[in-house]
Design a protein around this motif. Structure first.
Motif, PDB file in Angstrom:
ATOM      1  N   LYS A  14      -0.723  -0.893  -9.227  1.00  0.00           N
ATOM      2  CA  LYS A  14      -0.344  -0.436  -7.886  1.00  0.00           C
ATOM      3  C   LYS A  14       1.146  -0.105  -7.837  1.00  0.00           C
ATOM      4  O   LYS A  14       1.562   0.898  -7.249  1.00  0.00           O
ATOM      5  CB  LYS A  14      -0.669  -1.521  -6.853  1.00  0.00           C
ATOM      6  N   SER A  64       1.817   3.151  -9.731  1.00  0.00           N
ATOM      7  CA  SER A  64       1.214   4.269  -9.006  1.00  0.00           C
ATOM      8  C   SER A  64       2.050   4.635  -7.781  1.00  0.00           C
ATOM      9  O   SER A  64       2.291   5.826  -7.508  1.00  0.00           O
ATOM     10  CB  SER A  64      -0.215   3.901  -8.589  1.00  0.00           C
ATOM     11  N   ASN A  65       2.500   3.620  -7.043  1.00  0.00           N
ATOM     12  CA  ASN A  65       3.349   3.866  -5.870  1.00  0.00           C
ATOM     13  C   ASN A  65       4.673   4.509  -6.271  1.00  0.00           C
ATOM     14  O   ASN A  65       5.162   5.426  -5.606  1.00  0.00           O
ATOM     15  CB  ASN A  65       3.620   2.558  -5.126  1.00  0.00           C
ATOM     16  N   SER A 115       0.840  -1.202   0.000  1.00  0.00           N
ATOM     17  CA  SER A 115       0.000   0.000   0.000  1.00  0.00           C
ATOM     18  C   SER A 115       0.873   1.250   0.000  1.00  0.00           C
ATOM     19  O   SER A 115       1.982   1.256   0.545  1.00  0.00           O
ATOM     20  CB  SER A 115      -0.898   0.008   1.242  1.00  0.00           C
ATOM     21  N   LEU A 116       0.357   2.296  -0.608  1.00  0.00           N
ATOM     22  CA  LEU A 116       1.085   3.571  -0.602  1.00  0.00           C
ATOM     23  C   LEU A 116       1.277   4.056   0.831  1.00  0.00           C
ATOM     24  O   LEU A 116       2.313   4.642   1.164  1.00  0.00           O
ATOM     25  CB  LEU A 116       0.322   4.615  -1.418  1.00  0.00           C
ATOM     26  N   ALA A 131       4.134   8.157  -7.104  1.00  0.00           N
ATOM     27  CA  ALA A 131       3.865   8.963  -5.905  1.00  0.00           C
ATOM     28  C   ALA A 131       5.140   9.222  -5.123  1.00  0.00           C
ATOM     29  O   ALA A 131       5.413  10.362  -4.720  1.00  0.00           O
ATOM     30  CB  ALA A 131       2.830   8.254  -5.030  1.00  0.00           C
ATOM     31  N   LEU A 132       5.952   8.185  -4.906  1.00  0.00           N
ATOM     32  CA  LEU A 132       7.178   8.365  -4.128  1.00  0.00           C
ATOM     33  C   LEU A 132       8.187   9.230  -4.877  1.00  0.00           C
ATOM     34  O   LEU A 132       8.888  10.047  -4.267  1.00  0.00           O
ATOM     35  CB  LEU A 132       7.788   7.005  -3.791  1.00  0.00           C
ATOM     36  N   TYR A 166       4.442   2.649   2.213  1.00  0.00           N
ATOM     37  CA  TYR A 166       5.642   3.279   1.659  1.00  0.00           C
ATOM     38  C   TYR A 166       5.835   4.691   2.219  1.00  0.00           C
ATOM     39  O   TYR A 166       6.970   5.121   2.461  1.00  0.00           O
ATOM     40  CB  TYR A 166       5.575   3.310   0.133  1.00  0.00           C
ATOM     41  N   GLN A 167       4.755   5.388   2.447  1.00  0.00           N
ATOM     42  CA  GLN A 167       4.874   6.732   3.012  1.00  0.00           C
ATOM     43  C   GLN A 167       5.345   6.686   4.461  1.00  0.00           C
ATOM     44  O   GLN A 167       6.059   7.581   4.916  1.00  0.00           O
ATOM     45  CB  GLN A 167       3.547   7.462   2.877  1.00  0.00           C
TER      46      GLN A 167
END
Length: 292
Positions: A195, A198-199, A159-160, A202-203, A163-164
């Protein structure tokens, strides 16, 4: 109660798991099933057993249960331990050990002088380490507090949110890019790439330091489309810390045999093929920083 993770190995003096000399910590469990998996003993998020045929004298003390490794897989952990303990010739060996964050740090800190001299550190790997996300986050935090540079080797399939949470403690993400296109990802890896991509996006836009790592297996995922796809990732994300090619090797097949896991063996790329890969990626506008 102190948090513990299920570890299936700590490799000291690694030079292929991030910058400098590193200690790679391998966490069990992976949601993907890559056809060429290099660490099949790390797929299941539970303790396993490996059978070493060359050490077996056929004494029969184990009831020859190794002839059907699926039966061993179905045993609970205590029965697996008893089975391994009963093998006087160490032909049966456990895969996986529960360790606390402090125990892992105590082990890797032994190499601190090599970390400092080479700008290395610890790499949290797997399996997919984010299958044990809470432990991976605590381990990365403890490493940061101990002033140890920390990398995370990941498929990107978590999940994002996870990772965050780990982002503040990770100096370098080693991010797998296994195939180009949804259909090929499903075929070769057993999951969607949506996924993962997308991750990654985002990162990247949150300023994460990311090295894209691309496993290439001759005749499997080294198509023109994928080589072009690698180049396009370079063009799309110009501030990546690097793009590395990870040529296929056969170590995974011998490990798969030891746990009774069926895995096809592929051709190992020669020097000429590696040169061709590099040339094609550059022809499409990409740039490699390393071929491991």
């Amino acid at each position: 109660m102190e948090k513990k993770g299920l570890i299936f190995g700590i490799q000291h003096f690694s030079i292929h798991d991030g910058p400098g000399i590193r200690s790679a910590v391998f966490l069990k469990g992976c949601p993907l099933r890559c056809l060429w998996c290099h660490n099949p003993e790390g797929l299941e998020c539970k303790m396993g057993v490996q059978y070493y045929e060359n050490d077996c004298v056929g004494c029969g003390a184990c009831g020859f249960i190794f002839k059907d490794m699926s039966k061993i897989s179905r045993l609970d952990e205590e029965k697996k331990k008893q089975l391994v303990k009963g093998c006087a010739y160490h032909a049966l060996r456990m895969v996986g050990e529960y360790m606390s964050v402090d125990e892992v740090i105590h082990e890797v800190i032994k190499d601190a002088r090599y970390f400092r001299s080479s700008k290395g550190g610890i790499t949290i790997s797997g399996g997919e380490p984010m299958m044990q996300a809470s432990f991976a986050i605590e381990l990365a935090k403890a490493a940061k507090e101990a002033d140890i540079s920390t990398s995370l080797e990941t498929s990107g399939f978590s999940s994002l949110e996870n990772y965050q949470k780990i982002l503040p403690y990770i100096d370098t993400f080693l991010w797998d890019y296994k195939a180009t296109g949804e259909e090929m990802y499903q075929k070769l890896v057993g999951a969607s790439d949506q996924k993962i991509l997308s991750n990654l996006d985002a990162l990247y836009h949150q300023g994460a330091n990311i090295i894209l790592r691309c496993p290439l297996i001759p005749g499997v995922n080294d198509s023109e489309e994928h080589l072009r796809g690698i180049a396009q990732m370079y063009l799309k994300y110009p501030n990546l810390a690097g793009i590395e090619i990870m040529p296929y090797h056969k170590m995974g097949t011998s490990k798969a045999k030891r746990i009774g896991y069926e895995q096809q063996e592929y051709a190992v790329p020669d020097k000429d093929l590696k040169v061709y890969w590099k040339q094609k990626i550059e022809e499409y506008g990409g740039k490699l920083t390393r071929i491991n």
